[in-house]
Design an enzyme around this catalytic site. Structure first.
Site, mmCIF file in Angstrom:
data_model
loop_
_atom_site.group_PDB
_atom_site.id
_atom_site.type_symbol
_atom_site.label_atom_id
_atom_site.label_comp_id
_atom_site.label_asym_id
_atom_site.label_seq_id
_atom_site.Cartn_x
_atom_site.Cartn_y
_atom_site.Cartn_z
ATOM 1 N N THR A 166 0.825 -1.215 0.000
ATOM 2 C CA THR A 166 0.000 0.000 0.000
ATOM 3 C C THR A 166 0.855 1.260 0.000
ATOM 4 O O THR A 166 1.868 1.335 0.707
ATOM 5 C CB THR A 166 -0.910 0.011 1.258
ATOM 6 O OG1 THR A 166 -1.743 -1.140 1.231
ATOM 7 C CG2 THR A 166 -1.770 1.262 1.312
ATOM 8 N N PHE A 217 0.264 5.482 0.485
ATOM 9 C CA PHE A 217 -0.763 6.323 1.075
ATOM 10 C C PHE A 217 -0.345 7.786 1.009
ATOM 11 O O PHE A 217 0.764 8.130 1.405
ATOM 12 C CB PHE A 217 -0.949 5.880 2.534
ATOM 13 C CG PHE A 217 -2.127 6.512 3.220
ATOM 14 C CD1 PHE A 217 -3.407 6.041 2.979
ATOM 15 C CD2 PHE A 217 -1.951 7.568 4.104
ATOM 16 C CE1 PHE A 217 -4.493 6.619 3.607
ATOM 17 C CE2 PHE A 217 -3.035 8.144 4.738
ATOM 18 C CZ PHE A 217 -4.312 7.666 4.496
ATOM 19 N N ASN A 277 -7.691 -3.412 17.769
ATOM 20 C CA ASN A 277 -7.553 -4.850 17.558
ATOM 21 C C ASN A 277 -6.535 -5.382 18.575
ATOM 22 O O ASN A 277 -5.998 -4.627 19.383
ATOM 23 C CB ASN A 277 -7.201 -5.178 16.094
ATOM 24 C CG ASN A 277 -5.811 -4.703 15.689
ATOM 25 O OD1 ASN A 277 -4.920 -4.544 16.519
ATOM 26 N ND2 ASN A 277 -5.625 -4.462 14.399
ATOM 27 N N THR A 336 -11.023 -6.259 18.831
ATOM 28 C CA THR A 336 -11.459 -7.139 17.739
ATOM 29 C C THR A 336 -10.383 -8.173 17.423
ATOM 30 O O THR A 336 -9.180 -7.903 17.540
ATOM 31 C CB THR A 336 -11.787 -6.323 16.474
ATOM 32 O OG1 THR A 336 -10.622 -5.573 16.102
ATOM 33 C CG2 THR A 336 -12.932 -5.355 16.720
ATOM 34 N N ASP A 339 -14.779 -0.968 9.941
ATOM 35 C CA ASP A 339 -15.526 0.305 9.885
ATOM 36 C C ASP A 339 -17.034 0.051 9.972
ATOM 37 O O ASP A 339 -17.759 0.794 10.639
ATOM 38 C CB ASP A 339 -15.193 1.063 8.598
ATOM 39 C CG ASP A 339 -13.732 1.492 8.557
ATOM 40 O OD1 ASP A 339 -13.153 1.734 9.641
ATOM 41 O OD2 ASP A 339 -13.164 1.578 7.455
#
Lengths: 299, 299
Positions: A108, A110, A178, A206, A238
């Site tokens: 990724t 960004f 998380n 999570t 989300d």
């Protein structure tokens, strides 16, 4: 009428690429296909809440290309309040370029674009705020003034100073992380998990496919995932937050908030992109009942 | 009026990114800045020739987004003939995404887009053709019909079948390669360099900063680079070809063609992007004279 949930963070335009292989140093790799999606954690959550029929506001910095991109109209069409959007005409909007190979490795890039100006701005005083990944100084400023603070540092935790992190945590009523991030929060602040639980009323951790645990008032409540044929895990977190926050502001018991979050997340994973296929309240309710039994009366 | 040079290959839209580091597997890296540039070898050469005042035509496959991107107007403004452009409305245009880190490592992702349809098309009969990187089957087809063939397989050589490569070489009057590619041409065809020279009248081999060598009629002529403050080497090869081809079609001696190519290339490297700062014929002449002495009378 629900209370307004102000969501702070990125509205990003994502280009998602399928590639044969991740291109390492001095390599050229063919693209199989690619598409543009609207994303950014805060905007995903805002659209999730709005789609469920909630009342929400997006506080985000966007570039001069934002209106032309179609994203602004998309948010407006969903009924998201954009009156506190910061528009930087000479900047680019926040963008992510995500390359995924056949073995699901991701690489990724960004660009913060207009979001880099958030740190210079004086935040407004808002009632109920959810802090998604964003500039840590801006988040610290808005947390000080808000009536209720939900905090989700996410992958940006590495960019937080100890001071900003501690200042936000002191003002936080609800923390989402998380399993890796909660450890890092402890490491950065020198506190153990019990210290965090003593400070913050509700802490949601999570665990991907294993669901989530809500730590609330001395209790630890396990929330399973709602299993569907998953196509793309992006956006699940989300969507979970959108469902959880709206249920919370509608005064459902905390366990029901988790189960509603889990149900909304199951819609996000069944299609590609973070904002596709998100449910209305009634559609969510139907799947909730298939998985968790009768939907509770509102309170 | 010059003969028309038909240039076959890509008109690509390039996004060039400056990044801190190349993102390898499962990494996220920040973008420092990025910009869109018009590129693609064939289009770079066509614009180079047109800017020098030559008469040229681009044979390329483009997507439905090409007109809206502004690239079509840019080519038209330069006077490039687009009457043989293939427009595939439901396809994307060819694009490259190039990430360059602080140590100048590059990582490139490339989408053929509309160009993948070239292989299905029946090429036209043209007079003087330059084959830039493109589909090898299409290149082989157009080489069979053309009056004069200049061939530059470039980095796409790996995608050529032995049959297509041999068929094109049989029809080639002028071959452009770098030192690596000429070796690969030999390996793929089982010929030695002398066999290639015996087959093809003019073979130009480029050696980056060491200039180029033109093998022509038994002679090997060394052409130096024209040294300038270089900002971005991308596009130098295409600019060299533009200058060389136009000089060639204007009947300058082969050594002068090389020196003109080398002069045009020096403009391409002094600014970022492949099509920025390309010279007119008079501007090129002035720098030529500073480096190589009096510009020869045209013939």
């Amino acid at each position: 009428m629900d209370r307004v949930i102000s969501v702070v963070g990125h509205a990003a335009i994502d280009l998602l690429f399928d590639v044969e292989n991740i291109a390492i140093h001095n390599e050229s790799q063919p693209i199989i296909d690619y598409h543009e999606y609207y994303g950014g954690g805060a905007a995903n959550i805002a659209i999730g809440i709005a789609r469920l029929g909630g009342n929400c506001q997006l506080i985000s910095a966007v570039g001069g290309d934002f209106a032309a991109s179609g994203y602004e109209a998309e948010l407006e069409n969903h009924g998201v309040d954009l009156s506190l959007l910061y528009r930087f005409k000479s900047e680019k909007s926040t963008r992510a370029f995500v390359f995924t190979d056949r073995e699901h490795h991701q690489s990724t890039y960004f660009d913060w674009g207009a979001s880099k100006h958030l740190q210079e701005l004086e935040p407004p005083a808002v009632d109920f705020v959810h802090l998604a990944t964003s500039d840590s100084t801006y988040n610290a400023g808005i947390a000080k003034k808000a009536g209720f603070v939900s905090f989700d540092p996410g992958q940006d935790l590495v960019t937080y100073s100890k001071e900003n992190l501690e200042s936000i945590l002191e003002n936080t009523n609800m923390l989402f992380t998380n399993k890796h991030e909660i450890q890092r929060v402890c490491d950065m602040t020198g506190k153990c998990f019990e210290d965090i639980l003593a400070m913050i009323e509700t802490v949601i951790v999570t665990y991907d496919a294993e669901g989530s645990i809500i730590h609330n008032g001395g209790e630890a409540i396990s929330i399973p995932v709602v299993t569907v044929k998953a196509l793309d895990p992006t956006g699940a977190g989300d969507a979970y937050r959108a469902g959880f926050l709206l249920a919370y502001i509608r005064n459902y018991p905390i366990e029901i908030c988790g189960k509603i979050g889990s149900t909304v997340a199951s819609f996000a994973v069944q299609s590609i992109g973070c904002q596709t296929d998100l449910p209305t309240w009634d559609v969510m309710k139907a799947r909730y009942e298939q998985n968790f039994g009768k939907f509770p009366e509102s309170i």
